[in-house]
Design a protein around this motif. Sequence first.
Motif, PDB file in Angstrom:
ATOM      1  N   SER A 183     -30.289   6.683   5.425  1.00 65.61           N
ATOM      2  CA  SER A 183     -28.479   6.886   5.299  1.00 65.61           C
ATOM      3  C   SER A 183     -28.432   5.748   5.306  1.00 65.61           C
ATOM      4  O   SER A 183     -26.783   4.881   5.634  1.00 65.61           O
ATOM      5  CB  SER A 183     -28.575   8.203   6.543  1.00 65.61           C
ATOM      6  OG  SER A 183     -29.464   7.843   7.920  1.00 65.61           O
ATOM      7  N   ILE A 184     -29.445   4.896   6.216  1.00 65.19           N
ATOM      8  CA  ILE A 184     -29.105   3.565   7.244  1.00 65.19           C
ATOM      9  C   ILE A 184     -28.739   2.146   5.779  1.00 65.19           C
ATOM     10  O   ILE A 184     -27.748   1.487   5.738  1.00 65.19           O
ATOM     11  CB  ILE A 184     -29.985   3.096   7.593  1.00 65.19           C
ATOM     12  CG1 ILE A 184     -30.633   3.493   8.945  1.00 65.19           C
ATOM     13  CG2 ILE A 184     -29.840   1.352   7.936  1.00 65.19           C
ATOM     14  CD1 ILE A 184     -32.126   3.301  10.178  1.00 65.19           C
TER      15      ILE A 184
ATOM     16  N   LYS B 213     -24.985   3.324   4.790  1.00 69.47           N
ATOM     17  CA  LYS B 213     -24.274   2.842   5.341  1.00 69.47           C
ATOM     18  C   LYS B 213     -24.016   0.739   5.535  1.00 69.47           C
ATOM     19  O   LYS B 213     -22.654   0.295   4.687  1.00 69.47           O
ATOM     20  CB  LYS B 213     -24.407   2.955   6.829  1.00 69.47           C
ATOM     21  CG  LYS B 213     -23.976   4.505   6.920  1.00 69.47           C
ATOM     22  CD  LYS B 213     -24.192   4.569   8.803  1.00 69.47           C
ATOM     23  CE  LYS B 213     -24.511   5.929   8.908  1.00 69.47           C
ATOM     24  NZ  LYS B 213     -24.611   6.212  10.288  1.00 69.47           N
TER      25      LYS B 213
ATOM     26  N   LEU C 123     -21.808   0.305   1.600  1.00 70.62           N
ATOM     27  CA  LEU C 123     -20.637   0.710   1.895  1.00 70.62           C
ATOM     28  C   LEU C 123     -20.339  -0.568   2.599  1.00 70.62           C
ATOM     29  O   LEU C 123     -19.194  -0.432   2.327  1.00 70.62           O
ATOM     30  CB  LEU C 123     -20.762   2.208   2.620  1.00 70.62           C
ATOM     31  CG  LEU C 123     -20.755   3.281   1.771  1.00 70.62           C
ATOM     32  CD1 LEU C 123     -21.384   4.290   2.429  1.00 70.62           C
ATOM     33  CD2 LEU C 123     -20.100   3.252   0.694  1.00 70.62           C
ATOM     34  N   VAL C 124     -21.037  -1.415   3.213  1.00 69.55           N
ATOM     35  CA  VAL C 124     -20.281  -2.420   3.986  1.00 69.55           C
ATOM     36  C   VAL C 124     -20.188  -3.594   3.443  1.00 69.55           C
ATOM     37  O   VAL C 124     -19.121  -4.477   2.966  1.00 69.55           O
ATOM     38  CB  VAL C 124     -20.817  -2.867   5.507  1.00 69.55           C
ATOM     39  CG1 VAL C 124     -19.854  -3.874   5.658  1.00 69.55           C
ATOM     40  CG2 VAL C 124     -20.394  -1.008   6.573  1.00 69.55           C
TER      41      VAL C 124
END
Length: 77
Positions: free
Chosen positions: A5-6, A9, A12-13
């Motif tokens: 999940s990290i 994320k 996604l950035v």
Amino acid sequence: MKKRSILIKINLVVIPVILIAMISLTVITYFSTRIKMNQQIAVEMSSKLSGNSEMIQKLLLNNARVAQTLAKTIEGS
């Protein structure tokens, strides 16, 4: 699961930032290249125009000399 999940994320950035940077660099490069090319074309066209203008002046001068010579020949006859 937490690592995954990290990573998602972070992706996604990072990916949108990289895409925005690449697109903006492409747009900037396009417009700057377009401006430089237009400037070079203007300089080249101006140079060719002045060269053609000089050539036309010479041709007109030669035609005027021919006309003068013919006029003198006719006057002398």
